[in-house]
Design an enzyme around this catalytic site. Sequence first.
Site, PDB file in Angstrom:
ATOM      1  N   GLN A  30       0.784  -1.247   0.000  1.00 32.12           N
ATOM      2  CA  GLN A  30       0.000   0.000   0.000  1.00 32.12           C
ATOM      3  C   GLN A  30       0.816   1.298   0.000  1.00 32.12           C
ATOM      4  OE1 GLN A  30      -3.359   2.356   2.646  1.00 32.12           O
ATOM      5  NE2 GLN A  30      -3.045   0.235   3.094  1.00 32.12           N
ATOM      6  N   GLU A  75       1.396  -1.177   8.183  1.00 32.87           N
ATOM      7  CA  GLU A  75       0.592  -0.040   8.668  1.00 32.87           C
ATOM      8  C   GLU A  75       0.515   0.100  10.197  1.00 32.87           C
ATOM      9  OE1 GLU A  75      -1.501   2.419   7.063  1.00 32.87           O
ATOM     10  OE2 GLU A  75      -1.700   3.059   9.130  1.00 32.87           O
ATOM     11  N   ASP A 118       0.616   3.862   5.974  1.00 32.55           N
ATOM     12  CA  ASP A 118       0.853   3.505   4.572  1.00 32.55           C
ATOM     13  C   ASP A 118       0.554   4.677   3.635  1.00 32.55           C
ATOM     14  OD1 ASP A 118       1.767   0.950   4.906  1.00 32.55           O
ATOM     15  OD2 ASP A 118      -0.191   0.029   4.752  1.00 32.55           O
ATOM     16  N   GLY A 141      -7.565  20.491  19.457  1.00 31.76           N
ATOM     17  CA  GLY A 141      -7.113  21.859  19.651  1.00 31.76           C
ATOM     18  C   GLY A 141      -7.732  22.502  20.871  1.00 31.76           C
ATOM     19  N   GLY A 142      -7.787  23.795  20.859  1.00 29.32           N
ATOM     20  CA  GLY A 142      -8.307  24.530  22.009  1.00 29.32           C
ATOM     21  C   GLY A 142      -9.827  24.691  21.972  1.00 29.32           C
TER      22      GLY A 142
HETATM   23  N1  CAO Z   1      11.931 -10.151  -9.421  1.00 33.88           N
HETATM   24  C1  CAO Z   1      12.622 -10.901  -8.554  1.00 33.88           C
HETATM   25  N2  CAO Z   1      12.613 -10.693  -7.244  1.00 33.88           N
HETATM   26  C2  CAO Z   1      11.847  -9.659  -6.792  1.00 33.88           C
HETATM   27  C3  CAO Z   1      11.087  -8.842  -7.648  1.00 33.88           C
HETATM   28  C4  CAO Z   1      11.167  -9.124  -9.030  1.00 33.88           C
HETATM   29  N3  CAO Z   1      10.482  -8.413  -9.911  1.00 33.88           N
HETATM   30  N4  CAO Z   1      10.446  -7.939  -6.909  1.00 33.88           N
HETATM   31  C5  CAO Z   1      10.767  -8.163  -5.630  1.00 33.88           C
HETATM   32  N5  CAO Z   1      11.613  -9.213  -5.553  1.00 33.88           N
HETATM   33  C6  CAO Z   1      12.222  -9.786  -4.349  1.00 33.88           C
HETATM   34  C7  CAO Z   1      13.080  -8.808  -3.610  1.00 33.88           C
HETATM   35  O1  CAO Z   1      14.338  -8.726  -4.227  1.00 33.88           O
HETATM   36  C8  CAO Z   1      13.129  -9.449  -2.219  1.00 33.88           C
HETATM   37  O2  CAO Z   1      14.089 -10.492  -2.248  1.00 33.88           O
HETATM   38  P1  CAO Z   1      15.228 -10.711  -1.122  1.00 33.88           P
HETATM   39  O3  CAO Z   1      14.546 -10.709   0.190  1.00 33.88           O
HETATM   40  O4  CAO Z   1      15.789 -12.026  -1.498  1.00 33.88           O
HETATM   41  O5  CAO Z   1      16.215  -9.613  -1.227  1.00 33.88           O
HETATM   42  C9  CAO Z   1      11.775 -10.123  -2.136  1.00 33.88           C
HETATM   43  O6  CAO Z   1      11.205 -10.083  -3.449  1.00 33.88           O
HETATM   44  C10 CAO Z   1      10.684  -9.580  -1.251  1.00 33.88           C
HETATM   45  O7  CAO Z   1      10.807  -8.281  -0.864  1.00 33.88           O
HETATM   46  P2  CAO Z   1      10.245  -7.795   0.546  1.00 33.88           P
HETATM   47  O8  CAO Z   1      11.108  -8.359   1.629  1.00 33.88           O
HETATM   48  O9  CAO Z   1      10.139  -6.339   0.454  1.00 33.88           O
HETATM   49  O10 CAO Z   1       8.765  -8.446   0.644  1.00 33.88           O
HETATM   50  P3  CAO Z   1       7.995  -9.038   1.912  1.00 33.88           P
HETATM   51  O11 CAO Z   1       6.667  -9.454   1.382  1.00 33.88           O
HETATM   52  O12 CAO Z   1       8.749 -10.089   2.628  1.00 33.88           O
HETATM   53  O13 CAO Z   1       7.822  -7.800   2.912  1.00 33.88           O
HETATM   54  C11 CAO Z   1       7.049  -5.607   3.589  1.00 33.88           C
HETATM   55  C12 CAO Z   1       6.803  -6.864   2.723  1.00 33.88           C
HETATM   56  C13 CAO Z   1       5.983  -4.581   3.215  1.00 33.88           C
HETATM   57  C14 CAO Z   1       6.914  -5.966   5.066  1.00 33.88           C
HETATM   58  C15 CAO Z   1       8.456  -5.058   3.295  1.00 33.88           C
HETATM   59  O14 CAO Z   1       8.600  -4.883   1.919  1.00 33.88           O
HETATM   60  C16 CAO Z   1       8.762  -3.751   4.003  1.00 33.88           C
HETATM   61  O15 CAO Z   1       9.016  -3.697   5.204  1.00 33.88           O
HETATM   62  N6  CAO Z   1       8.774  -2.632   3.226  1.00 33.88           N
HETATM   63  C17 CAO Z   1       9.107  -1.318   3.725  1.00 33.88           C
HETATM   64  C18 CAO Z   1       8.024  -0.729   4.570  1.00 33.88           C
HETATM   65  C19 CAO Z   1       6.711  -0.650   3.835  1.00 33.88           C
HETATM   66  O16 CAO Z   1       6.584  -0.105   2.774  1.00 33.88           O
HETATM   67  N7  CAO Z   1       5.695  -1.173   4.487  1.00 33.88           N
HETATM   68  C20 CAO Z   1       4.337  -0.916   4.065  1.00 33.88           C
HETATM   69  C21 CAO Z   1       3.765  -2.006   3.338  1.00 33.88           C
HETATM   70  S1  CAO Z   1       2.047  -1.694   3.140  1.00 33.88           S
HETATM   71  O17 CAO Z   1       1.389  -2.109   4.594  1.00 33.88           O
END
Ligand code: CAO
Length: 415
Positions: free
Chosen positions: A17, A139, A168, A247-248
């Site tokens: 998001q 979030e 988000d 606020g106030g």
């Molecule tokens: N081709 C190949 N690999 C890809 C890719 C693509 N097109 N797109 C993504 N990937 C891979 C990434 O390289 C990553 O791999 P590694 O871990 O091996 O380096 C992997 O996909 C996943 O990425 P991620 O760790 O970001 O995904 P997740 O689902 O495990 O985590 C989230 C999700 C949101 C917790 C994390 O991305 C995060 O903390 N983001 C920053 C904060 C944020 O934006 N949070 C809000 C999210 S909305 O509530």
Amino acid sequence: MSKALDGVRILDFTHVQSGPTCTQLLAWFGADVIKVERAGAGDITREQLRDIPDVDSLYFTMLNHNKRSVTIDTKNPEGKLVLEALIQKCDVLVENFAPGALDRMGFTWERIQELNPRMIVASVKGFGPGPYEDCKVYENVAQCAGGAASTTGFDDGPPVVSGAQIGDSGTGLHLALGIVTALYQRTQTGRGQKVLAAMQDGVLNLCRVKLRDQQRLERTGTMKEYPQYPNGTFGEAVPRAGNASGGGQPGWILKCKGWETDPNAYIYFITQAPVWAKICNVIGKEEWATDPNYATPAARLPHLKDIFGEIERWTMTKTKFEAMQILNKYDIPCGPILSMKEIAEEPSLRKTGTIVEVDHPTRGKYLTVGNPIKLSDSPTEVKRSPLLGEHTDEVMAELGYSHEQISAFRTAGAI
Ligand code: CAO
């Protein structure tokens, strides 16, 4: 008609998001947003909270309008080549991967700069540099770490998170501002830069008034507009203030006619000082306008509970819309508690484009929230979200790849 961000090309590496809200806004302002997704799967939200089997979820469609979708395996050596070509062609790379993911792909800040020194690299992370910088964040984690949860809810209950996605979508907004600011600075310096919006920082920015109150509390030991005054107790930290106004101007949520069966038959009522006499007239307590115990804002503070009780006796005789109509005649600030159903059906929001009906090839018609920021010279036209990989061939051709090369990339699993 031209658009504010015509000519700006965004390599959109966002998912879930926070990041997608940012790039959706930029797309609405006219940027060409190319969303890079994993082949076969795509943004995880495509399949989350699905209401129709095998169709992109509302979660996805409502966050990814006006974008193009390409599927690239960025861990495939040839996929990396395609990504390099995109980096050279784009102005901004936006990402919200977990910390370090972009580096692990081989696209460090230094490498991106080598490929394109004008590139702006914009990131959402859960936390800025510090003890939690490596944490993954969603979030509600941000709402808790940014000060929103500890200050939301009632004094006798646990911390509460808000329905507003301030972690988000709020951080996406912050990032969008950072990006357009960096684009403006680039017109003078010619250089790109890194833009970071940490979700904890974004939430705290929106909770600024609570840090104000923390310092007031430390200095004076009390805060007279909080429901804890005068009978409750204050601790060391800003307490949860229930529905008190920030606020106030003291305010509270009051029952309206029908509250016994309708969970949203309530109105927010503000006892704004300049209209105090009018409030007294409306609720039939004319004597309060001159009574020294009620006549001034300071005198009223210890009696707020009784005052709102008396006002509520009046609001309970009216529907929230009747109360709104009467109170607005006297400039008394108030607001009906609107349900999502009422908002979805509100004609004026449809008219302004704040709520839009969109047609989607596999889902059919659905409602979404349009661009909340209206520019007179850059009107927003909300276009449906892309299907997974819908624009892969089109974007590859724009990058200069021939039909044969595109086929070879596909055979190699790069796209
Ligand atoms: N081709 C190949 N690999 C890809 C890719 C693509 N097109 N797109 C993504 N990937 C891979 C990434 O390289 C990553 O791999 P590694 O871990 O091996 O380096 C992997 O996909 C996943 O990425 P991620 O760790 O970001 O995904 P997740 O689902 O495990 O985590 C989230 C999700 C949101 C917790 C994390 O991305 C995060 O903390 N983001 C920053 C904060 C944020 O934006 N949070 C809000 C999210 S909305 O509530």
